[in-house]
Design a protein around this motif. Structure first.
Motif, PDB file in Angstrom:
ATOM      1  N   ALA A 261       0.838  -1.199   0.000  1.00 17.87           N
ATOM      2  CA  ALA A 261       0.000   0.000   0.000  1.00 17.87           C
ATOM      3  C   ALA A 261       0.869   1.244   0.000  1.00 17.87           C
ATOM      4  CB  ALA A 261      -0.929   0.000   1.218  1.00 17.87           C
ATOM      5  N   ALA A 262       0.306   2.316  -0.531  1.00 21.53           N
ATOM      6  CA  ALA A 262       1.009   3.605  -0.586  1.00 21.53           C
ATOM      7  C   ALA A 262      -0.022   4.711  -0.427  1.00 21.53           C
ATOM      8  CB  ALA A 262       1.718   3.754  -1.934  1.00 21.53           C
ATOM      9  N   CYS A 263       0.356   5.779   0.241  1.00 17.89           N
ATOM     10  CA  CYS A 263      -0.557   6.907   0.343  1.00 17.89           C
ATOM     11  C   CYS A 263       0.224   8.209   0.488  1.00 17.89           C
ATOM     12  CB  CYS A 263      -1.539   6.741   1.510  1.00 17.89           C
ATOM     13  SG  CYS A 263      -0.899   7.205   3.108  1.00 17.89           S
TER      14      CYS A 263
ATOM     15  N   SER B  43      -4.150  10.653  -1.565  1.00 12.88           N
ATOM     16  CA  SER B  43      -4.220   9.491  -2.465  1.00 12.88           C
ATOM     17  C   SER B  43      -3.947   8.244  -1.638  1.00 12.88           C
ATOM     18  CB  SER B  43      -3.196   9.619  -3.600  1.00 12.88           C
ATOM     19  OG  SER B  43      -1.891   9.614  -3.090  1.00 12.88           O
ATOM     20  N   TRP B  44      -4.502   7.119  -2.100  1.00 10.41           N
ATOM     21  CA  TRP B  44      -4.421   5.869  -1.330  1.00 10.41           C
ATOM     22  C   TRP B  44      -4.491   4.714  -2.327  1.00 10.41           C
ATOM     23  CZ3 TRP B  44      -4.437   5.492   4.164  1.00 10.41           C
ATOM     24  CH2 TRP B  44      -4.558   4.197   4.681  1.00 10.41           C
ATOM     25  N   HIS B  45      -3.446   3.932  -2.409  1.00 12.24           N
ATOM     26  CA  HIS B  45      -3.417   2.776  -3.318  1.00 12.24           C
ATOM     27  C   HIS B  45      -3.075   1.521  -2.528  1.00 12.24           C
ATOM     28  CE1 HIS B  45      -3.490   4.776  -7.344  1.00 12.24           C
ATOM     29  NE2 HIS B  45      -3.161   5.818  -6.596  1.00 12.24           N
ATOM     30  N   ARG B  46      -3.768   0.445  -2.836  1.00  6.92           N
ATOM     31  CA  ARG B  46      -3.504  -0.805  -2.130  1.00  6.92           C
ATOM     32  C   ARG B  46      -3.709  -1.956  -3.093  1.00  6.92           C
ATOM     33  NH1 ARG B  46      -4.470  -3.094   3.581  1.00  6.92           N
ATOM     34  NH2 ARG B  46      -5.004  -5.244   3.126  1.00  6.92           N
TER      35      ARG B  46
ATOM     36  N   ARG C   4       2.521   6.104  -8.464  1.00  5.59           N
ATOM     37  CA  ARG C   4       1.136   6.435  -8.812  1.00  5.59           C
ATOM     38  C   ARG C   4       0.482   7.279  -7.723  1.00  5.59           C
ATOM     39  NH1 ARG C   4       0.748   1.128 -10.476  1.00  5.59           N
ATOM     40  NH2 ARG C   4      -0.998   0.546  -9.135  1.00  5.59           N
ATOM     41  N   ALA C   5       0.742   6.905  -6.462  1.00  4.86           N
ATOM     42  CA  ALA C   5       0.141   7.669  -5.350  1.00  4.86           C
ATOM     43  C   ALA C   5       0.636   9.114  -5.369  1.00  4.86           C
ATOM     44  CB  ALA C   5       0.473   7.006  -4.016  1.00  4.86           C
ATOM     45  N   ALA C   6       1.927   9.304  -5.637  1.00  7.63           N
ATOM     46  CA  ALA C   6       2.488  10.658  -5.649  1.00  7.63           C
ATOM     47  C   ALA C   6       1.922  11.462  -6.820  1.00  7.63           C
ATOM     48  CB  ALA C   6       4.009  10.595  -5.724  1.00  7.63           C
TER      49      ALA C   6
END
Lengths: 402, 402
Positions: free
Chosen positions: B97-99, B109-112, B135-137
Motif C-alpha cells: 500500500a502507498a498513500c 491518495s491511497w493505493h492498495r 502512482r500515489a504521488a
C-alpha cells in the motif's frame, strides 16, 4: 510537541544556570572548561558562576591561579558540600530509616531502627519516624531543601497520599501532611517547613540505581521489599504510568490458573516469588523478622529446601521478566532490594527462563545483574532525588531577578 | 538533565516558529489569537508568520479584514493544504500500500494491492511498491517532504534496516536503501530523493492512534497484522526500547508450559491469539488470504467454532494485557489492526480477564476500546508522521538565517 510558553530571556538564564551547574556536578571544572564544554562565552559563565556561588551551590576551593600563566586552568569549581542537602525517610514493614545527603549526594547521616509497623497506626509510625529524622538532621548539620518519604505502597495522583499499603494496613493515608505534623510535634521545625514528597519504595530504589548504580538509560529494577515491585526506567526517566501505579510486577500473571493471590487474581508473581510464598516453599512458613537475611544464611549453609525454593522463585521471576523484556526492550534488568542479597540462588533459574523466552531480539545472561545498593536503594533514592532536583533547576535557589 | 548546548537566539526563534505553527495546526487562528495563546508579542508573531507563509507552510485564505474595526479578529491563518505532504508506504504479508497526506494530515491518495509477499525477494517486493508509490504521488500532486515505510518486522538500531520479518522471510534487509534504488528505477526521482524511514507496523499503528484516534497520552495499542504487536505510548511518545525492539506482545508468556512457539519459547501469546492459532482453533487451519475478514464473517453468521476460538484468543489477550497494565498503568488499551474488526467477539473474554487480574489499581471495562482506524493505522501513521515532523520543527523548512 507544544510548549507551555514562549522562550524568554529569564528561561534562557535559568536553563544556562542548570547547564553550568550540571557540568560542574559531573566533575569539578574551571570557568574556562565550563565555557568550552557548554559553548557559552567566558563572560556568561563568570556571571552564572557568581550567581551559583552566591546561592551557596558552588564552592571554589584553593587559591586562585596567578593570571598571565598561559595554558593553566583556573581554580576548579565544585558542588558545595555545605550547600543545601536532601532528606530521605523510609517506612518499611519491619523498619524505619532516615538519612541526609549533601549536595554531592554523599551520605552525611544515616539512622535505621528495626520495628514492626504491620497494622500500626500511621500517626504512631510517623511520630517515631519524625524523631529519627530530627536526629539525622542534627547529625548532618546541613541546611536541607526537601524531604522525600519512601513507602511500601501505592502513591496515587493526590500528592503525598498513600492510597494503599497492604502490608502496613494503610489506606488513603495523607502521609506528607501527617509527617509534617509529627515533625512539628517532635520539635523539628526546620524539617516541618520543607517540601515533603511521598513515593513508592520500588520507584525510589529504581531511581537510586539510575543515579548511583551506573545503569544505562533504559532498565527495569525488580525488587523485593514488603511485596514485589519494579521500577521501569525509560530514557533516563522513571515510567510512572497514567495514574502513578506503574511497576506492579508482583501482580503480573505467571501461571494464569495458579494459586489465588491476596489481590483477588490467580497465579500472580507474588504467589511464587513473594516473601510468604518463598518462606512456605522453604518450609519456613510464619517466620517473622528479616526473611531475606534468614534465607540467605540458610542457602549459604547449603539448605536444600531453601535453595530449591529460591530456584522456583527465580524461575517465576524469569517468566515475568521475560514478558517485561519482550514488551519494553530494556538494556538491563537489575535485581534489587532484598533480592540483591539472594542473587546467587535466584539468578541461575531466572537467567535460564530469560534465555529460553527472549528469543526475538538479542539477549545475554549478563544483562541481568544484581544491585550493589540492595536494600539501601529506596532511602538513598529519596534523599538524592532532592539534591538532584536542585542541580536540575538551580534558578529556584539562586538570587532573584538576574 | 544535561542539555546539548546553550540556549541561543537561533534556538529561540526555531522554538517560537514551532510554537506558532503548533497553535495554528491545532485550529486556524488570527495573528492576534496566536499572540494571545502563546504569550509572544504581536510583532514577533507577525514576523514568525511571514516566515511560515514564505516557506509555504501556512496559508491565509480570504480577504483581509478592514483595519480599524475594533474587536474583529484578523484573517485566519491555517496550515497550507498545498504545503509539503508526507508519503506512507506499507509492505504487508498479503498486501502492498502507498498513500500521500497533505500538511493537515488529510489523505490525498491511497493505493492498495493484494499480493502474497511471503518468501518473495525483497527487491521484487520493493520494486512493485515503488510503482504503487509513484502512482500515489502523481495522484496527490503535492511536493512531499519524506517517506516512511511500514513493515511487519523488527527494525533495529541500524537506520532503515529490517532485522527480521519472519512472515516475509526477510532478515537484515536494508529496506530504505533498496526502496530508494527501486524508486529511481521506477522513474520516481523526486520520491527517491526524499528522506526514507522504516518502522515497525505496530509502532506506526500506535502512533496513528495517538495522532488521529483521539487517545490520551498513555495507552497501549494491541494489534494483529502478520503477527501480534503492540505499541506502548507513554506521555504522548512511543516507547521504543533500548534497541528499538519494544512492543513484542506476541511473545509475552501466557501459559509458560504451553505449546511451543516458532520463536523457540513456550506458551507465547501468539500460540493463543495469533493468526495460525485462531484459524486452527476455529477448524480453518491452512486457509490463506484475508483471515480477519473470514473470521469476522463467520462469527457474524453465528459459527460456534469461530466464536469459541475468538473467545479463547480474547482470554489470552486479556491475560497478557493484564500483565502489561499492572506493569505500565496505561489510561487505555486499544484493540487495533485486524483485531479491531474482531472486537465484538474478542472483547467479552478479554474484559473478563482484565477485570479479574487488574485489582491493585482502578480498572474499568471501558478503558479497553476498539480502534476506528483498524488496519489502515500503520499506513496512516507512516504518512502523518512525516507532516507532524515538519510541524514540530518548521525551522528546517523556513527561510534560512533569520
Amino acid at each position: 510537541m507544544r510548549r507551555a510558553g514562549p522562550a524568554s530571556q529569564q528561561g534562557m538564564r535559568w536553563a544556562n544556570l542548570a547547564l553550568v551547574l550540571g557540568e560542574i556536578a559531573a566533575e569539578p571544572r574551571s570557568r574556562a572548561e565550563v565555557a568550552a564544554a557548554t559553548g557559552l562565552t567566558r563572560a556568561a559563565v563568570s556571571s552564572l558562576v557568581e550567581e551559583l556561588l552566591a546561592a551557596g551551590l558552588l564552592t571554589e576551593p584553593g587559591p586562585a591561579v596567578p593570571s598571565g600563566r598561559v595554558g593553566r586552568p583556573g581554580t576548579a569549581l565544585a558542588l558545595n558540600p555545605e550547600g543545601p542537602g536532601g532528606v530521605g525517610a523510609e517506612v518499611g514493614v519491619e523498619h524505619l530509616a532516615a538519612c541526609v545527603v549533601d549536595l554531592r549526594g554523599e551520605v552525611r547521616s544515616w539512622h535505621r531502627v528495626e520495628v514492626c509497623n504491620r497494622g500500626r497506626a500511621s500517626a504512631a509510625v510517623l511520630a517515631e519516624l519524625a524523631g529519627l529524622l530530627r536526629r539525622a538532621a542534627e547529625d548532618a548539620g546541613l541546611r536541607t531543601a526537601g524531604l522525600t518519604l519512601a513507602v511500601p505502597g501505592l502513591v496515587g495522583a493526590a500528592e503525598g497520599v498513600v492510597e494503599r499499603a497492604a502490608n502496613l494496613g494503610w489506606s488513603g493515608v495523607p502521609a506528607a501532611a501527617e509527617l509534617r505534623l509529627a515533625l512539628r510535634a517532635a520539635g523539628a521545625g526546620e524539617l516541618a517547613a520543607l517540601p515533603i514528597e511521598v513515593d513508592n519504595e520500588a520507584n525510589l530504589g529504581g531511581l537510586a540505581e539510575l543515579w548511583l548504580g551506573g545503569r544505562p538509560a533504559d532498565f527495569i529494577h525488580l525488587s523485593a521489599e514488603a511485596g514485589i515491585g519494579s521500577a521501569i526506567v525509560v530514557g533516563g526517566r522513571l515510567l510512572r504510568g497514567a495514574r502513578g501505579f506503574a511497576g506492579e510486577l508482583g501482580h503480573v500473571p505467571v501461571r494464569p490458573d495458579g494459586p489465588e493471590c491476596a489481590c483477588g487474581a490467580r497465579g500472580c508473581l507474588e504467589q511464587y516469588a513473594g516473601e510468604s510464598a518463598v518462606l512456605r516453599a522453604a518450609g519456613l512458613e510464619g517466620v517473622r523478622g528479616d526473611w531475606v537475611a534468614l534465607l540467605a544464611e540458610r542457602a549459604a549453609a547449603g539448605d536444600a529446601a531453601v535453595r530449591e525454593a529460591l530456584a522456583e522463585a527465580g524461575a517465576a521471576l524469569g517468566i515475568a521478566a521475560a514478558g517485561a523484556v519482550n514488551l519494553l526492550d530494556p538494556a538491563e534488568l537489575v535485581l534489587g532490594g532484598g533480592y540483591a542479597e539472594l542473587g546467587e540462588w535466584l539468578l541461575p533459574a531466572m537467567r535460564a527462563e530469560l534465555r529460553g523466552r527472549v528469543t526475538v531480539r538479542p539477549w545475554s545472561d549478563e544483562w541481568l545483574t544484581v544491585s550493589r545498593l540492595g536494600r539501601r536503594g529506596p532511602l538513598l533514592g529519596a534523599a538524592v532525588g532532592v539534591v538532584r532536583a536542585i542541580i536540575a533547576d538551580p534558578g529556584r535557589f539562586a538570587t532573584a531577578d538576574q
